[in-house]
Scaffold this motif. Structure first.
Motif, short mmCIF file in Angstrom:
data_model
loop_
_atom_site.label_atom_id
_atom_site.label_comp_id
_atom_site.label_asym_id
_atom_site.label_seq_id
_atom_site.Cartn_x
_atom_site.Cartn_y
_atom_site.Cartn_z
N VAL A 1 -7.93 86.29 28.48
CA VAL A 1 -7.88 86.49 27.04
C VAL A 1 -6.51 86.08 26.49
CG1 VAL A 1 -8.02 88.22 25.20
CG2 VAL A 1 -9.58 88.34 27.15
N VAL A 2 -5.45 86.35 27.25
CA VAL A 2 -4.10 85.97 26.83
C VAL A 2 -3.93 84.46 26.86
CG1 VAL A 2 -1.65 86.12 27.42
CG2 VAL A 2 -3.07 88.17 27.53
N LEU A 3 -4.40 83.85 27.94
CA LEU A 3 -4.16 82.42 28.14
C LEU A 3 -5.06 81.53 27.30
CD1 LEU A 3 -3.68 82.34 32.02
CD2 LEU A 3 -1.91 82.23 30.27
N PHE A 4 -6.26 82.00 26.97
CA PHE A 4 -7.23 81.14 26.31
C PHE A 4 -6.73 80.61 24.95
CE2 PHE A 4 -11.15 80.37 23.81
CZ PHE A 4 -11.69 79.36 24.60
N PRO A 5 -6.25 81.46 24.03
CA PRO A 5 -5.72 80.90 22.77
C PRO A 5 -4.54 79.97 23.01
CG PRO A 5 -6.08 83.27 22.57
CD PRO A 5 -6.20 82.94 24.03
N CYS A 6 -3.69 80.31 23.98
CA CYS A 6 -2.52 79.47 24.26
C CYS A 6 -2.94 78.08 24.73
CB CYS A 6 -1.63 80.14 25.31
SG CYS A 6 -0.93 81.72 24.82
N LEU A 7 -3.84 78.03 25.71
CA LEU A 7 -4.26 76.73 26.24
C LEU A 7 -5.07 75.95 25.21
CD1 LEU A 7 -3.62 75.56 29.06
CD2 LEU A 7 -3.20 78.01 28.86
N HIS A 8 -5.85 76.66 24.38
CA HIS A 8 -6.58 75.97 23.30
C HIS A 8 -5.60 75.26 22.38
CE1 HIS A 8 -9.28 75.13 19.96
NE2 HIS A 8 -8.40 75.75 19.18
N TYR A 9 -4.58 75.96 21.94
CA TYR A 9 -3.61 75.36 21.03
C TYR A 9 -2.84 74.23 21.70
CZ TYR A 9 -4.61 79.65 18.45
OH TYR A 9 -5.23 80.67 17.80
N PHE A 10 -2.60 74.36 23.01
CA PHE A 10 -1.93 73.30 23.74
C PHE A 10 -2.80 72.04 23.78
CE2 PHE A 10 -1.37 71.12 27.87
CZ PHE A 10 -0.10 70.61 27.66
N PHE A 11 -4.08 72.20 24.09
CA PHE A 11 -4.98 71.05 24.15
C PHE A 11 -5.10 70.38 22.78
CE2 PHE A 11 -7.26 73.28 27.86
CZ PHE A 11 -6.41 72.68 28.78
N VAL A 12 -5.14 71.20 21.73
CA VAL A 12 -5.21 70.64 20.38
C VAL A 12 -3.94 69.84 20.08
CG1 VAL A 12 -5.22 71.22 17.91
CG2 VAL A 12 -6.78 72.39 19.47
N SER A 13 -2.80 70.35 20.53
CA SER A 13 -1.52 69.70 20.24
C SER A 13 -1.35 68.37 20.96
CB SER A 13 -0.36 70.63 20.63
OG SER A 13 -0.41 71.84 19.90
N LEU A 14 -2.18 68.11 21.98
CA LEU A 14 -2.05 66.86 22.72
C LEU A 14 -2.42 65.65 21.86
CD1 LEU A 14 -3.53 67.86 26.21
CD2 LEU A 14 -1.13 67.68 25.52
N GLY A 15 -3.30 65.87 20.88
CA GLY A 15 -3.66 64.79 19.97
C GLY A 15 -4.22 63.58 20.69
N ASP A 16 -3.65 62.40 20.41
CA ASP A 16 -4.14 61.15 21.01
C ASP A 16 -3.87 61.08 22.51
OD1 ASP A 16 -4.91 60.40 18.49
OD2 ASP A 16 -3.10 59.23 18.07
N CYS A 17 -2.97 61.92 23.01
CA CYS A 17 -2.64 61.90 24.44
C CYS A 17 -3.54 62.83 25.25
CB CYS A 17 -1.18 62.32 24.66
SG CYS A 17 0.03 61.28 23.81
N GLN A 18 -4.52 63.45 24.58
CA GLN A 18 -5.32 64.48 25.25
C GLN A 18 -6.03 63.94 26.49
OE1 GLN A 18 -9.38 66.45 24.01
NE2 GLN A 18 -7.74 67.42 22.83
N GLU A 19 -6.73 62.84 26.36
CA GLU A 19 -7.50 62.32 27.48
C GLU A 19 -6.61 61.98 28.67
OE1 GLU A 19 -10.69 58.72 28.50
OE2 GLU A 19 -9.94 59.01 26.45
N GLN A 20 -5.46 61.38 28.39
CA GLN A 20 -4.56 61.00 29.47
C GLN A 20 -3.97 62.21 30.17
OE1 GLN A 20 -1.28 58.61 28.14
NE2 GLN A 20 -0.27 58.57 30.14
N MET A 21 -3.51 63.21 29.39
CA MET A 21 -2.86 64.37 29.99
C MET A 21 -3.86 65.28 30.70
SD MET A 21 0.27 65.63 27.58
CE MET A 21 1.76 64.66 27.45
N LEU A 22 -5.09 65.32 30.23
CA LEU A 22 -6.08 66.19 30.87
C LEU A 22 -6.42 65.72 32.28
CD1 LEU A 22 -8.61 67.08 28.03
CD2 LEU A 22 -6.80 68.50 29.02
N LYS A 23 -6.17 64.45 32.57
CA LYS A 23 -6.40 63.96 33.93
C LYS A 23 -5.50 64.67 34.94
CE LYS A 23 -7.91 59.32 32.55
NZ LYS A 23 -7.60 57.86 32.61
N ALA A 24 -4.34 65.12 34.46
CA ALA A 24 -3.42 65.84 35.33
C ALA A 24 -3.69 67.33 35.35
CB ALA A 24 -1.96 65.60 34.88
N LEU A 25 -4.64 67.79 34.54
CA LEU A 25 -4.95 69.23 34.44
C LEU A 25 -6.45 69.47 34.61
CD1 LEU A 25 -2.71 70.02 31.32
CD2 LEU A 25 -2.11 70.42 33.72
#
Length: 580
Positions: free
Chosen positions: A291-315
């Motif tokens: 519950v603590v991490l879910f909002p944090c990681l959601h906002y992090f994924f949103v903040s990736l913007g155009d780099c989301q697909e590339q960075m998610l490969k490492a996560l």
């Protein structure tokens, strides 16, 4: 069954600004997300805009509709709340406060279950033995990562930057944690079920595996493990571990499977059983950590913007975890209520970075050596120090007339009322004599005295009773100890005492004198540092039995190079243990 009329607590949250679907600081978003998940309506919520806050009327779009919120200024906060960091939750009478993210979240869960005892999905958030995020962030690396490091890393992550953006090390560390094998209560049984399922998937008859092979069936079980493909493992993870995890959240208790494994499965050594994969952050079960991490990681994924697909490969593990949390009953509803627009991340490829037991680097193993001729204990330790030119210097006690007239103290102020045996109460009484005699000479009318790591309040209660012109604050992380202390103070009718359930770092109020009696382990060093930073006098009696160990904040021995050269750290540890 629900209990009504429990709207006596007030929760105070900080507000700095909002950005799209989030309220800053993230601690505030996390608290509101949990309250929405729990359908908590028995706690009044107050939002305090800080000096950087913009138009405070815009926050209404992001606050759950079923949670009434009132705007307050810092000057309107209760005095006890002004002495600590937010979030903070205070009772109606204003002298019992809970502060800090983990402490407040755990209390919201407890209060929700008191209001509605049928909320099994909420009670399970506290995990096995109800200890999820109970350890202090000052000494627990896991609590610090979830409560402090991850939220701060997400808040400071640059948004829509056109330059190079690296994944924060805290996020990478969490990804690594999700790749480690899971250890849970009774995991041996679940791992054997996993092995048995794998045997069926490979069309192996467990009975034939064990027939006429004797102990050799163990080897057959190991062969099954070695022969599994990644595809088999991923399929089974969804069918067994996820099923086990979600059964914990069911409203109705699911009957446990009582059938025993086949003999060949039972004979496989524990070390040879397949490891369990992470389903949620702490292992198999959905807990407060998620519950603590879910909002944090959601906002992090949103903040990736155009780099989301590339960075998610490492996560890949965090991406899979994010999608899995969305499937937990109540999470999507809470997200909608908080104005969070969930993402549908692409399915991650299997990660080659998943750790196995053999690939984990055990850097924490102790490598220091000890003198085989050295015996622990106070006297051998003093002798060892003297051999290296370090000796103790004794002076007369500054207050020779120490003993208090305990016959004049009310019974509720006596140590025996703190659930101590007669023998321990007498020793505690003698310890209090020493500290009280010094504090009474230091204290002036109007001073604030803080009893750090107060436990059941043996010291603080006597000081509040003796020094009625001073304000006494008990700071303690364990709720049950403070509740017991508050009961004693209510019997005494004391009006000059506050109770603050929080970690040391969350107490920020001014004070003139700090005291601590047997602050366990490294807590004594933490108290001394806190008093020095506040430029306050302090009277400390260190713990004589606590195990001193290196933590996220301190390593030992500290500073004194002579001491370091004269006594190895392990010898110091052994000596302090023997002294107890």
């Amino acid at each position: 069954m629900k209990k009504e009329g429990m709207n006596d607590e007030c929760l105070y949250l900080e507000f700095s600004h909002y950005l799209e679907d989030r309220i800053f600081p993230l601690h505030t978003s996390i608290v509101l997300f949990l309250m929405s998940y729990c359908d908590t309506t028995s706690i009044r919520v107050f939002l305090m805009p800080n000096k950087d806050a913009a138009d405070s009327t815009l926050w209404k779009k992001k606050v759950p509709a079923n949670i009434p919120v009132t705007i307050v200024s810092k000057q309107e906060l209760p005095p006890v709340v002004r002495s600590c960091r937010l979030p903070a939750l205070v009772e109606r009478n204003g002298n019992f406060c809970r502060a800090g993210l983990a402490v407040v979240l755990r209390y919201i869960i407890q209060r929700t279950c008191e209001v509605d005892c049928n909320r099994r999905d909420v009670s399970e958030l506290l995990g096995f033995k109800k200890t999820c995020l109970k350890a202090c962030a000052e000494v627990s690396q896991w609590t610090k990562l979830c409560e402090i490091s991850i939220p701060l890393a997400v808040e400071s992550f640059p948004r829509n930057s056109h330059g190079h953006r690296a994944i924060p090390p805290e996020i990478e560390h969490l990804e690594q944690k999700l790749g480690e094998p899971v250890r849970v209560h009774n995991d041996d049984k679940i791992r054997r079920q996993k092995l048995q399922q794998w045997a069926k998937d490979k069309n192996k008859d467990p009975i034939k595996m064990g027939s006429d092979k004797g102990a050799g069936c163990c080897d057959e079980g190991v062969d099954i493990i070695k022969g599994l493909s990644e595809e088999n493992m991923d399929t089974e993870k969804e069918s067994l571990e996820l099923r086990t995890a979600l059964s914990k959240l069911a409203v109705e208790q699911i009957p446990a499977v009582t059938s025993r494994e086949q003999a060949c499965i039972r004979k496989v050594k524990t070390a040879d059983l397949p490891p369990l994969d992470h389903v949620f952050a702490e292992g198999l079960y959905f807990t407060l950590t998620d519950v603590v991490l879910f909002p944090c990681l959601h906002y992090f994924f949103v903040s990736l913007g155009d780099c989301q697909e590339q960075m998610l490969k490492a996560l890949p593990l965090l991406s899979r975890w994010y999608q899995r949390v969305q499937e937990v009953s109540g999470v999507k509803k809470a997200a909608v209520s908080c104005g969070i627009h969930l993402l549908n991340l692409p399915a991650p490829l299997p990660s080659s970075n998943v750790l196995t037991p053999s690939s984990i680097d055990h850097k924490d193993k102790k490598t220091e050596t000890t003198d085989p001729h050295f015996r622990g204990g106070p006297r051998p330790t003093m002798k060892k120090l003297e051999e290296n030119g370090i000796s103790a210097r004794f002076i007369p006690h500054p207050c020779p007339s120490l003993s208090q007239d305990w016959s004049n103290f009310p019974l509720s102020a006596h140590p025996i009322e703190g659930k101590l045996s007669s023998e321990r109460a007498l020793r505690k009484q003698q310890q209090l004599d020493n500290i009280i005699s010094i504090v009474t000479k230091l204290a002036k009318p109007g001073d604030t005295i803080v009893d750090f790591c107060s436990g059941g309040g043996h010291l603080g209660i006597v000081l509040a009773h003796t020094l009625s012109s001073c304000q006494v604050i008990l700071v303690e992380n364990k709720e049950e100890s403070l509740v017991r202390a508050k009961g004693r103070c209510d019997d005494l009718g004391l009006q000059n005492i506050w109770f603050l359930q929080t970690n040391l770092d969350y107490f920020t109020g001014p004070f003139q004198i700090g005291v601590a009696l047997h602050a366990c382990g490294v807590a004594t060093d933490m108290v001394i540092d806190h008093c020095i930073m506040a430029q306050a006098a302090f009277v400390i009696c260190p713990c004589c039995y606590g195990f001193i160990q290196n933590t996220v904040k301190y390593t030992f021995p500290r500073r004194n190079t002579w001491f370091c050269a004269g006594l190895q750290i392990r010898q110091l540890f052994n000596s302090l243990q023997s002294a107890g």
